[in-house]
Motif scaffolding. Structure first.
Motif, PDB file in Angstrom:
ATOM      1  N   ALA A   1      -6.999   2.222   3.381  1.00 27.37           N
ATOM      2  CA  ALA A   1      -4.958   2.229   1.975  1.00 27.37           C
ATOM      3  C   ALA A   1      -5.089   0.946   1.841  1.00 27.37           C
ATOM      4  O   ALA A   1      -4.861   0.027   2.170  1.00 27.37           O
ATOM      5  CB  ALA A   1      -4.155   2.326   3.511  1.00 27.37           C
ATOM      6  N   ASN A   2      -3.964   0.512  -0.139  1.00 24.47           N
ATOM      7  CA  ASN A   2      -3.956   0.115  -0.960  1.00 24.47           C
ATOM      8  C   ASN A   2      -2.782  -0.083  -0.831  1.00 24.47           C
ATOM      9  O   ASN A   2      -2.305  -1.533  -1.662  1.00 24.47           O
ATOM     10  CB  ASN A   2      -5.096  -0.396  -1.797  1.00 24.47           C
ATOM     11  CG  ASN A   2      -4.925   0.637  -2.595  1.00 24.47           C
ATOM     12  OD1 ASN A   2      -4.736   2.618  -2.401  1.00 24.47           O
ATOM     13  ND2 ASN A   2      -5.017   0.751  -3.646  1.00 24.47           N
ATOM     14  N   LEU A   3      -1.663   0.923  -0.958  1.00 26.05           N
ATOM     15  CA  LEU A   3      -0.284   0.726  -0.492  1.00 26.05           C
ATOM     16  C   LEU A   3       0.360   1.460   0.561  1.00 26.05           C
ATOM     17  O   LEU A   3      -0.484   1.931   1.559  1.00 26.05           O
ATOM     18  CB  LEU A   3       0.210   2.243  -1.768  1.00 26.05           C
ATOM     19  CG  LEU A   3       1.290   2.601  -1.773  1.00 26.05           C
ATOM     20  CD1 LEU A   3       1.858   1.133  -2.231  1.00 26.05           C
ATOM     21  CD2 LEU A   3       2.035   2.893  -2.305  1.00 26.05           C
ATOM     22  N   LEU A   4       0.719   0.464   1.291  1.00 32.29           N
ATOM     23  CA  LEU A   4       1.794  -0.014   2.758  1.00 32.29           C
ATOM     24  C   LEU A   4       3.290   0.174   2.380  1.00 32.29           C
ATOM     25  O   LEU A   4       3.605  -0.525   1.592  1.00 32.29           O
ATOM     26  CB  LEU A   4       1.295  -1.085   3.408  1.00 32.29           C
ATOM     27  CG  LEU A   4      -0.647  -1.436   3.260  1.00 32.29           C
ATOM     28  CD1 LEU A   4      -0.585  -2.802   3.759  1.00 32.29           C
ATOM     29  CD2 LEU A   4      -1.108  -0.568   3.767  1.00 32.29           C
ATOM     30  N   LEU A   5       3.658   1.430   2.998  1.00 28.79           N
ATOM     31  CA  LEU A   5       4.288   1.600   3.273  1.00 28.79           C
ATOM     32  C   LEU A   5       5.464   1.302   4.679  1.00 28.79           C
ATOM     33  O   LEU A   5       4.729   1.761   5.606  1.00 28.79           O
ATOM     34  CB  LEU A   5       5.310   3.601   3.205  1.00 28.79           C
ATOM     35  CG  LEU A   5       4.440   3.677   2.085  1.00 28.79           C
ATOM     36  CD1 LEU A   5       5.241   5.680   2.037  1.00 28.79           C
ATOM     37  CD2 LEU A   5       5.170   3.424   0.703  1.00 28.79           C
ATOM     38  N   LEU A   6       6.214   0.067   4.399  1.00 28.24           N
ATOM     39  CA  LEU A   6       6.019  -0.220   6.173  1.00 28.24           C
ATOM     40  C   LEU A   6       8.284   0.162   6.118  1.00 28.24           C
ATOM     41  O   LEU A   6       8.391  -0.539   5.505  1.00 28.24           O
ATOM     42  CB  LEU A   6       5.680  -1.543   6.015  1.00 28.24           C
ATOM     43  CG  LEU A   6       4.488  -2.014   5.928  1.00 28.24           C
ATOM     44  CD1 LEU A   6       5.299  -4.393   5.731  1.00 28.24           C
ATOM     45  CD2 LEU A   6       3.604  -1.519   6.476  1.00 28.24           C
TER      46      LEU A   6
END
Length: 247
Positions: free
Chosen positions: A166-171
């Protein structure tokens, strides 16, 4: 209402956005939580969603990854409209979600937790690269996932997503309840991931921490984005931010 600074910044950001969210609405059952969320994230940016508890920040992340029961509007990721896609398909486009509760499997050890999610795209980190970021995990490889400290569980949850590609991380609230030394390590990790080209959306109550890692801050109130503050303008807008957050 968005400020003049927000309106001035939005078109330039939208032109190069990796993620573009427009008019996003979402519901928990009959409860209407998001009322038209609008924001953009450029490739390689770290942005935060700031706001009081219940403002809709976590719901926004869940809506982006597609795990809300009902949502409408537009969520475009790398040119692909995802609003009507199931969460498993959205994840395979390259979006990874680390929930506030971390989602560690109690029946699996650290290594098994790391290897469980499938690789969705090329470019995921190897186990050795993950251990370079989080040396504690290598030392606890055969330990039961839920026997780790809170900080180690957060490292495990982030590391597990990094392996997928994954290259978009939702933290979601990655520093909540953690000791200052662990918060510093999480901050260094986010900064390193940014340097390596990852794009990150961070929900964070600790805006002092957010200021050390983020490029921009979106303020969420009552299910809408009401302001955007560039990180370099944070200090001169601190009183306004305190008003938003009720500090």
């Amino acid at each position: 209402m968005l400020t003049e600074a927000t309106r001035a910044t939005a078109p330039a950001t939208a032109a190069k956005a990796l993620l573009a969210v427009r008019g996003l609405e979402a519901w928990y059952g009959e409860s209407h939580v998001l009322h038209g969320i609008d924001f953009d994230v450029a490739p390689g940016e770290v942005v935060t969603l700031l706001g009081r508890n219940g403002a809709g920040k976590t719901t926004t992340l869940k809506s982006i990854i597609g795990i809300m029961g009902k949502r409408k509007g537009s969520v475009s990721f790398d040119g692909t409209e995802t609003i009507n896609l199931p969460s498993r398909t959205i994840a395979r486009l390259g979006i990874g979600f680390v929930p506030e509760e971390r989602g560690i499997y109690s029946s699996l050890n650290v290594e098994e937790n790391l290897l469980l999610p499938p690789q969705v795209k090329p470019g995921g980190l190897t186990l050795e690269q993950i251990f370079e970021l989080f040396p504690n995990l290598k030392e606890r490889l055969k330990s039961q996932g839920t026997k780790l400290s809170g900080g180690e569980q957060q490292m495990l949850a982030i590391g597990r997503i990094l392996r997928t590609g994954a290259n978009l991380l939702l933290l979601d609230e990655p520093t909540e309840g953690l000791a200052p030394v662990i918060i510093d390590q999480i901050g260094r990790t986010i900064a390193k991931l940014k340097r390596e080209g990852f794009t990150i959306i961070l929900v964070e109550q600790n805006f002092r921490f957010a200021a050390t890692v983020a490029d921009r801050h979106y303020v969420v109130e009552q299910g809408k984005v009401v302001d955007m503050i560039p990180n370099e303008a944070l200090e001169r807008n601190i009183d306004k931010l305190h008003g938003y957050l009720g500090v």
